[in-house]
Design a protein around this motif. Structure first.
Motif, PDB file in Angstrom:
ATOM      1  N   LEU A 173      -4.621  -3.467   8.030  1.00 47.79           N
ATOM      2  CA  LEU A 173      -3.222  -3.108   7.779  1.00 47.79           C
ATOM      3  C   LEU A 173      -2.501  -2.620   9.009  1.00 47.79           C
ATOM      4  CD1 LEU A 173      -3.494  -0.670   4.803  1.00 47.79           C
ATOM      5  CD2 LEU A 173      -2.038  -2.681   4.899  1.00 47.79           C
ATOM      6  N   VAL A 202       0.807  -1.225   0.000  1.00 44.79           N
ATOM      7  CA  VAL A 202       0.000   0.000   0.000  1.00 44.79           C
ATOM      8  C   VAL A 202       0.843   1.279   0.000  1.00 44.79           C
ATOM      9  CG1 VAL A 202      -2.021  -1.053   1.092  1.00 44.79           C
ATOM     10  CG2 VAL A 202      -0.256  -0.008   2.525  1.00 44.79           C
ATOM     11  N   SER A 203       2.124   1.133   0.262  1.00 44.18           N
ATOM     12  CA  SER A 203       2.978   2.334   0.255  1.00 44.18           C
ATOM     13  C   SER A 203       3.428   2.689  -1.167  1.00 44.18           C
ATOM     14  CB  SER A 203       4.211   2.117   1.137  1.00 44.18           C
ATOM     15  OG  SER A 203       5.047   1.138   0.565  1.00 44.18           O
ATOM     16  N   ALA A 211       1.907  -1.585   9.797  1.00 40.89           N
ATOM     17  CA  ALA A 211       3.356  -1.825   9.706  1.00 40.89           C
ATOM     18  C   ALA A 211       3.938  -1.889  11.112  1.00 40.89           C
ATOM     19  CB  ALA A 211       4.020  -0.703   8.913  1.00 40.89           C
ATOM     20  N   LYS A 229      -4.595   5.086  14.312  1.00 39.33           N
ATOM     21  CA  LYS A 229      -5.849   4.403  14.639  1.00 39.33           C
ATOM     22  C   LYS A 229      -6.950   5.414  14.989  1.00 39.33           C
ATOM     23  CE  LYS A 229      -4.378   0.160  14.065  1.00 39.33           C
ATOM     24  NZ  LYS A 229      -4.785  -0.583  12.869  1.00 39.33           N
ATOM     25  N   GLY A 245      -8.649  -5.505  21.187  1.00 38.25           N
ATOM     26  CA  GLY A 245      -7.784  -5.250  22.351  1.00 38.25           C
ATOM     27  C   GLY A 245      -6.466  -5.935  22.064  1.00 38.25           C
ATOM     28  N   TRP A 246      -6.164  -6.965  22.818  1.00 38.51           N
ATOM     29  CA  TRP A 246      -4.924  -7.701  22.576  1.00 38.51           C
ATOM     30  C   TRP A 246      -5.258  -9.055  21.974  1.00 38.51           C
ATOM     31  CZ3 TRP A 246      -4.206  -5.798  28.079  1.00 38.51           C
ATOM     32  CH2 TRP A 246      -3.585  -4.556  28.083  1.00 38.51           C
ATOM     33  N   VAL A 247      -4.746  -9.293  20.782  1.00 36.70           N
ATOM     34  CA  VAL A 247      -4.972 -10.559  20.092  1.00 36.70           C
ATOM     35  C   VAL A 247      -3.633 -11.287  19.967  1.00 36.70           C
ATOM     36  CG1 VAL A 247      -5.838 -11.654  17.997  1.00 36.70           C
ATOM     37  CG2 VAL A 247      -6.852  -9.500  18.778  1.00 36.70           C
ATOM     38  N   TYR A 288       1.365   4.842  15.634  1.00 36.15           N
ATOM     39  CA  TYR A 288       0.364   3.761  15.588  1.00 36.15           C
ATOM     40  C   TYR A 288      -0.945   4.242  16.202  1.00 36.15           C
ATOM     41  CZ  TYR A 288      -1.772  -0.823  16.368  1.00 36.15           C
ATOM     42  OH  TYR A 288      -2.631  -1.895  16.374  1.00 36.15           O
ATOM     43  N   TYR A 342       3.437 -12.068  19.581  1.00 38.48           N
ATOM     44  CA  TYR A 342       3.172 -11.941  21.002  1.00 38.48           C
ATOM     45  C   TYR A 342       4.133 -12.694  21.887  1.00 38.48           C
ATOM     46  CZ  TYR A 342      -0.639  -9.100  22.367  1.00 38.48           C
ATOM     47  OH  TYR A 342      -1.375  -8.023  22.704  1.00 38.48           O
TER      48      TYR A 342
HETATM   49  N1  LIG Z   1      -2.629  -8.266  17.450  1.00 39.27           N
HETATM   50  C1  LIG Z   1      -3.139  -7.369  18.275  1.00 39.27           C
HETATM   51  O1  LIG Z   1      -3.061  -7.480  19.514  1.00 39.27           O
HETATM   52  C2  LIG Z   1      -3.857  -6.162  17.717  1.00 39.27           C
HETATM   53  C3  LIG Z   1      -4.464  -5.281  18.614  1.00 39.27           C
HETATM   54  C4  LIG Z   1      -5.145  -4.183  18.149  1.00 39.27           C
HETATM   55  C5  LIG Z   1      -5.228  -3.965  16.772  1.00 39.27           C
HETATM   56  N2  LIG Z   1      -4.625  -4.824  15.902  1.00 39.27           N
HETATM   57  C6  LIG Z   1      -4.747  -4.522  14.472  1.00 39.27           C
HETATM   58  O2  LIG Z   1      -5.132  -5.688  13.757  1.00 39.27           O
HETATM   59  C7  LIG Z   1      -4.655  -5.600  12.413  1.00 39.27           C
HETATM   60  C8  LIG Z   1      -3.907  -6.883  12.084  1.00 39.27           C
HETATM   61  O3  LIG Z   1      -2.761  -6.949  12.906  1.00 39.27           O
HETATM   62  P1  LIG Z   1      -2.110  -8.316  13.363  1.00 39.27           P
HETATM   63  O4  LIG Z   1      -1.962  -8.283  14.818  1.00 39.27           O
HETATM   64  O5  LIG Z   1      -2.820  -9.457  12.716  1.00 39.27           O
HETATM   65  O6  LIG Z   1      -0.641  -8.151  12.809  1.00 39.27           O
HETATM   66  P2  LIG Z   1       0.000  -8.545  11.423  1.00 39.27           P
HETATM   67  O7  LIG Z   1      -0.157  -9.994  11.217  1.00 39.27           O
HETATM   68  O8  LIG Z   1       1.365  -7.950  11.430  1.00 39.27           O
HETATM   69  O9  LIG Z   1      -0.915  -7.805  10.349  1.00 39.27           O
HETATM   70  C9  LIG Z   1      -0.522  -6.644   9.694  1.00 39.27           C
HETATM   71  C10 LIG Z   1      -0.981  -6.739   8.261  1.00 39.27           C
HETATM   72  O10 LIG Z   1      -0.568  -5.549   7.562  1.00 39.27           O
HETATM   73  C11 LIG Z   1      -0.020  -5.943   6.331  1.00 39.27           C
HETATM   74  N3  LIG Z   1       0.961  -4.965   5.839  1.00 39.27           N
HETATM   75  C12 LIG Z   1       2.033  -4.466   6.492  1.00 39.27           C
HETATM   76  N4  LIG Z   1       2.698  -3.590   5.690  1.00 39.27           N
HETATM   77  C13 LIG Z   1       2.018  -3.563   4.505  1.00 39.27           C
HETATM   78  C14 LIG Z   1       2.189  -2.881   3.272  1.00 39.27           C
HETATM   79  N5  LIG Z   1       3.188  -2.022   3.072  1.00 39.27           N
HETATM   80  N6  LIG Z   1       1.282  -3.097   2.281  1.00 39.27           N
HETATM   81  C15 LIG Z   1       0.264  -3.971   2.450  1.00 39.27           C
HETATM   82  N7  LIG Z   1       0.038  -4.648   3.592  1.00 39.27           N
HETATM   83  C16 LIG Z   1       0.909  -4.454   4.598  1.00 39.27           C
HETATM   84  C17 LIG Z   1       0.650  -7.285   6.601  1.00 39.27           C
HETATM   85  O11 LIG Z   1       0.790  -7.976   5.394  1.00 39.27           O
HETATM   86  P3  LIG Z   1       1.965  -9.074   5.245  1.00 39.27           P
HETATM   87  O12 LIG Z   1       1.676 -10.124   6.267  1.00 39.27           O
HETATM   88  O13 LIG Z   1       1.825  -9.523   3.849  1.00 39.27           O
HETATM   89  O14 LIG Z   1       3.227  -8.330   5.524  1.00 39.27           O
HETATM   90  C18 LIG Z   1      -0.365  -7.947   7.542  1.00 39.27           C
HETATM   91  O15 LIG Z   1      -1.380  -8.593   6.795  1.00 39.27           O
HETATM   92  C19 LIG Z   1      -3.771  -4.344  12.359  1.00 39.27           C
HETATM   93  O16 LIG Z   1      -4.526  -3.280  11.843  1.00 39.27           O
HETATM   94  C20 LIG Z   1      -3.441  -4.083  13.827  1.00 39.27           C
HETATM   95  O17 LIG Z   1      -3.172  -2.732  14.077  1.00 39.27           O
HETATM   96  C21 LIG Z   1      -3.938  -5.922  16.340  1.00 39.27           C
END
Ligand SMILES: NC(=O)c1ccc[n+]([C@@H]2O[C@H](COP(=O)([O-])OP(=O)(O)OC[C@H]3O[C@@H](n4cnc5c(N)ncnc54)[C@H](OP(=O)(O)O)[C@@H]3O)[C@@H](O)[C@H]2O)c1
Length: 210
Positions: free
Chosen positions: A45, A19-20, A47, A114, A143-145, A110, A150
């Motif tokens: 999304l 997306v960048s 990073a 959000k 929240g925290w997933v 971050y 992790y």
């Molecule tokens: N895990 C938590 O505790 C938690 C808590 C609150 C919110 N969230 C939110 O949940 C969402 C998913 O996060 P996650 O925890 O599952 O972590 P994650 O697996 O790191 O997911 C991040 C996603 O963003 C994509 N991404 C990163 N850079 C990109 C780029 N330049 N272009 C296109 N795609 C890109 C990654 O794709 P690639 O895998 O292909 O790199 C991945 O699918 C995020 O919005 C995060 O902020 C997570």
């Protein structure tokens, strides 16, 4: 993605979109054509990684995160909304975070991204209401997933940390109900007031371990 694709019996499509990059919107439009349309988009999304989670991020790293988390989100949403407005239906789902509740010492870009996305989704919802177009907009607030990122020490906190499957189940449930804003876990909704009202030192201590 390919191994996941093999598990799914129905026809699926994969497209690598950074997306960048300047061609991101073009690639998403191409994907929508290949799929023969778009009913729903879920933009999940971030990073977010080690540098984002500490206060030592360089200006270059922060600029990169703005490109992905903030501008990247809007780029993808714009393409989807154009399709939805033309066909007068569709569902836009954005994944935000409880980090949007309160300014973060550890991940300023971050949490600010959000907050931006939450406001953006709400504005889009109001704009399409004004235009009288039946498009749904859902803000998923995790929240925290527990994922690979992790620390198992925190992932074992069953009260606040949710597993990937359960998070997915709650997200699908919220989408199916066309919920405007859904906390995953729901109990975060109760914690919202507490998070907003606690003193800074307590808030930073509480979130420093994650
Ligand atoms: N895990 C938590 O505790 C938690 C808590 C609150 C919110 N969230 C939110 O949940 C969402 C998913 O996060 P996650 O925890 O599952 O972590 P994650 O697996 O790191 O997911 C991040 C996603 O963003 C994509 N991404 C990163 N850079 C990109 C780029 N330049 N272009 C296109 N795609 C890109 C990654 O794709 P690639 O895998 O292909 O790199 C991945 O699918 C995020 O919005 C995060 O902020 C997570």
């Amino acid at each position: 993605m390919k191994s996941l694709q093999e598990e799914i019996p129905t026809k699926t499509f994969i497209k690598i979109i950074d997306v960048s990059k300047s061609n991101a919107q073009e690639l998403l439009s191409e994907l929508i054509k290949e799929m023969g349309g778009l009913d729903l988009i879920l933009i999940s999304l971030s990073a977010f990684n080690d540098f984002c989670g500490n206060y030592k991020a360089t200006p270059e790293q922060e600029a990169w995160q703005i490109e992905v988390d903030l501008k990247g989100f809007v780029k993808m949403a714009q393409v989807a909304l154009q399709v939805f407005e033309q066909q007068r239906s569709g569902h836009l789902v954005g994944i935000t975070s409880i980090s949007a509740l309160r300014a973060s010492l550890y991940s300023p870009i971050y949490s600010s991204s959000k907050i931006f996305i939450q406001q953006y989704l709400e504005s889009i919802r109001r704009r399409i209401q004004l235009k009288n177009i039946p498009i749904c907009v859902t803000d998923i607030v995790p929240g925290w997933v527990a994922n690979e990122r992790y620390n198992p020490k925190y992932a074992s906190n069953k009260y606040w940390v949710i597993g990937l499957k359960e998070a997915g189940r709650q997200i699908i449930d919220a989408i199916n109900k066309n919920t405007k804003q859904a906390y995953v876990l729901k109990k975060w909704m109760i914690a919202v007031c507490a998070i907003k009202c606690t003193p800074d030192w307590f808030h930073h201590w509480l979130f420093s371990g994650f």
